[in-house]
Design an enzyme around this catalytic site. Structure first.
Site, PDB file in Angstrom:
ATOM      1  N   TYR A  19      29.253  39.372  64.374  1.00 24.88           N
ATOM      2  CA  TYR A  19      30.581  39.368  64.972  1.00 24.88           C
ATOM      3  C   TYR A  19      31.491  40.304  64.194  1.00 24.88           C
ATOM      4  CZ  TYR A  19      29.506  35.227  67.802  1.00 24.88           C
ATOM      5  OH  TYR A  19      28.971  34.353  68.715  1.00 24.88           O
ATOM      6  N   LYS A  65      31.147  41.524  49.900  1.00 19.64           N
ATOM      7  CA  LYS A  65      29.745  41.335  49.526  1.00 19.64           C
ATOM      8  C   LYS A  65      28.814  41.751  50.645  1.00 19.64           C
ATOM      9  CE  LYS A  65      26.491  37.778  47.992  1.00 19.64           C
ATOM     10  NZ  LYS A  65      26.321  36.346  47.634  1.00 19.64           N
ATOM     11  N   HIS A 103      35.016  30.422  42.085  1.00 22.15           N
ATOM     12  CA  HIS A 103      34.166  30.503  43.264  1.00 22.15           C
ATOM     13  C   HIS A 103      34.048  29.150  43.965  1.00 22.15           C
ATOM     14  CE1 HIS A 103      30.800  31.756  45.798  1.00 22.15           C
ATOM     15  NE2 HIS A 103      30.970  32.980  45.369  1.00 22.15           N
ATOM     16  N   HIS A 163      30.727  34.874  55.784  1.00 20.72           N
ATOM     17  CA  HIS A 163      29.278  34.803  55.788  1.00 20.72           C
ATOM     18  C   HIS A 163      28.734  35.505  57.032  1.00 20.72           C
ATOM     19  CE1 HIS A 163      29.218  31.041  52.988  1.00 20.72           C
ATOM     20  NE2 HIS A 163      29.382  32.168  52.327  1.00 20.72           N
ATOM     21  N   ARG A 176      35.609  27.924  47.440  1.00 15.79           N
ATOM     22  CA  ARG A 176      34.965  28.197  48.713  1.00 15.79           C
ATOM     23  C   ARG A 176      34.182  26.968  49.185  1.00 15.79           C
ATOM     24  NH1 ARG A 176      34.404  33.289  50.341  1.00 15.79           N
ATOM     25  NH2 ARG A 176      32.185  33.213  50.886  1.00 15.79           N
ATOM     26  N   ARG A 228      36.046  35.249  47.706  1.00 14.46           N
ATOM     27  CA  ARG A 228      35.309  35.353  46.451  1.00 14.46           C
ATOM     28  C   ARG A 228      36.249  35.832  45.350  1.00 14.46           C
ATOM     29  NH1 ARG A 228      32.143  37.339  50.608  1.00 14.46           N
ATOM     30  NH2 ARG A 228      30.222  36.158  50.993  1.00 14.46           N
TER      31      ARG A 228
END
Length: 405
Positions: free
Chosen positions: A368, A268, A331, A358, A334, A241
């Site tokens: 994870y 984030k 952005h 994510h 991504r 990001r």
């Protein structure tokens, strides 16, 4: 000529003619034959040389004079004449008082470390959409309905997104008013849910290989500062990001291990994240380390190395190169990576999602950890960087993992 010192200023004596003791950056102390001492700033605006009075010495000491010089230079960097700005603020204070919304807003705007283009936009928003309605009101007396009426006027012309951004700025001005003792609370916060919802807008992204190759060639041809050049080269390779990129710190990066470990506090999702660095990314960072490696930030700000570069620096560079908001954004890299890693290079979607930081969970619903699939992600990041090189060189033939370049 070396900069002035407090000792040199104290020892300076008047002479038969007016003297000028220069400190640098246009700042100097003018000493009259009768020992009058005035700080002056010499600057140029629209091709004309001008002078700005910064106070009388010793009432205004050297440190304060330098601070006022820097404030004036920040205004100049945003395309504002500091002399005219001072007159406007003085007139506003004289006519309206020092506690009005407009005076407070102008003070706040003068302290923003924005690129000139964005500063001009915000100042225009205030002048056209806010000051006419509440600018002369005491800021501590403003209420949520006052701000809502301003927002409704903006919404009425169909500028829904602008209404949200202007109210965001008004909220920041109110927080500044609270900090400077002019207001006790921020009524803009009470507008949550009252404004018309802003239209959903996806970040513009280039996902066509041919178009992405053209964008990459433009990034590498950019002639801005080395810091911004490096950020432009790294952004597509690491596809983090924009805020994570611009706030990167050298302490997080291990160039020998080719890993960038971003702490949870800057992510984030508030989970630590590891970015394997391809060979090309390490080369860019090693070159940049020679310039900024002694500081904290990988990409320090243009005006202060103690702050990261502006949040709009990469976006502004894209605009300078001719890519509008509907074509490319910081952005958007991504989305480019997510699409092409899957559809062209054939990597598993879950591996890509891990690298995008994510929320990916195991079969038991647990997130994870940051090192999951690190070997596979490392291979993916190198193949991605190699693929970007091929696109930049004009080779857009899709290559599957394991094929020779």
């Amino acid at each position: 000529m070396p900069p002035l010192t407090d000792l040199a200023l104290r020892r300076a004596k008047p002479a038969a003619r007016t003297q000028k003791l220069f400190d640098g950056g246009g700042l100097y102390l003018e000493i009259s034959p009768r020992d009058g001492r005035w700080w002056r700033l010499k600057y140029r605006f629209n091709g004309k040389e001008k002078r700005l009075a910064l106070g009388v010495y010793p009432d205004v000491p050297l440190a304060l004079a330098r601070q006022r010089r820097e404030e004036a230079r920040q205004l100049l960097a945003r395309g504002i004449d500091p002399g005219e700005h001072r007159k406007a603020v003085a007139q506003a204070k004289s006519e309206l008082g020092s506690n009005t919304f407009e005076v407070t807003a102008r003070e706040w705007l003068a302290k923003r470390d924005w690129v000139p283009k964005y500063s001009v936009k915000v100042e225009a928003w205030m002048a056209n959409d806010v000051y006419p309605w509440i600018g002369s009101r005491p800021i501590g007396e403003l209420t949520a309905p006052d701000f809502l009426r301003v927002a409704r006027k903006i919404e009425a012309r169909g500028a829904i997104e602008s209404a949200h951004r202007i109210m965001q700025n008004c909220g920041q001005i109110m927080r500044y008013a609270i900090a400077t003792g002019r207001a006790e609370r921020n009524p803009v916060a009470d507008l949550r849910g009252a404004l018309a919802p802003a239209p959903e807008r996806n970040h513009a992204a280039v996902v066509d290989p041919v178009e992405l190759g053209g964008l990459l060639r433009a990034l590498y041809a950019y002639r801005g500062t080395v810091v911004v050049q490096s950020a432009l080269k790294l952004a597509p390779m690491v596809f983090v990001r924009p805020g994570e990129l611009r706030q990167a710190e050298w302490a997080e990066i291990d160039l020998d291990a080719a890993l960038w470990s971003i702490p949870a506090g800057r992510m984030k999702m508030r989970q630590a994240h590891v970015v394997p660095l391809a060979r090309q990314a390490v080369e860019v960072l090693r070159d940049l380390h020679r310039l900024t490696g002694r500081g904290t930030f990988v990409f320090p700000g243009a005006r202060s190395s103690k702050r990261p570069m502006s949040e709009v620096a990469v976006l502004a560079a894209l605009r300078v190169m001719g890519f509008d908001k509907d074509t490319a954004t910081g952005h958007g890299f991504r989305a480019s990576a997510r699409t092409l890693l899957d559809e062209v290079l054939g990597f598993r979607p879950d591996i890509i999602e891990h690298q995008l930081a994510h929320a990916v969970k195991d079969p038991n619903g647990r997130a994870y950890n940051r090192t999951t699939h690190l070997v596979e992600r490392t291979r993916m990041m190198q193949e991605w960087a190699d693929y970007l090189d091929r696109l930049r060189m004009g080779n857009v033939v899709p290559l599957r993992p394991g094929q020779a370049a």
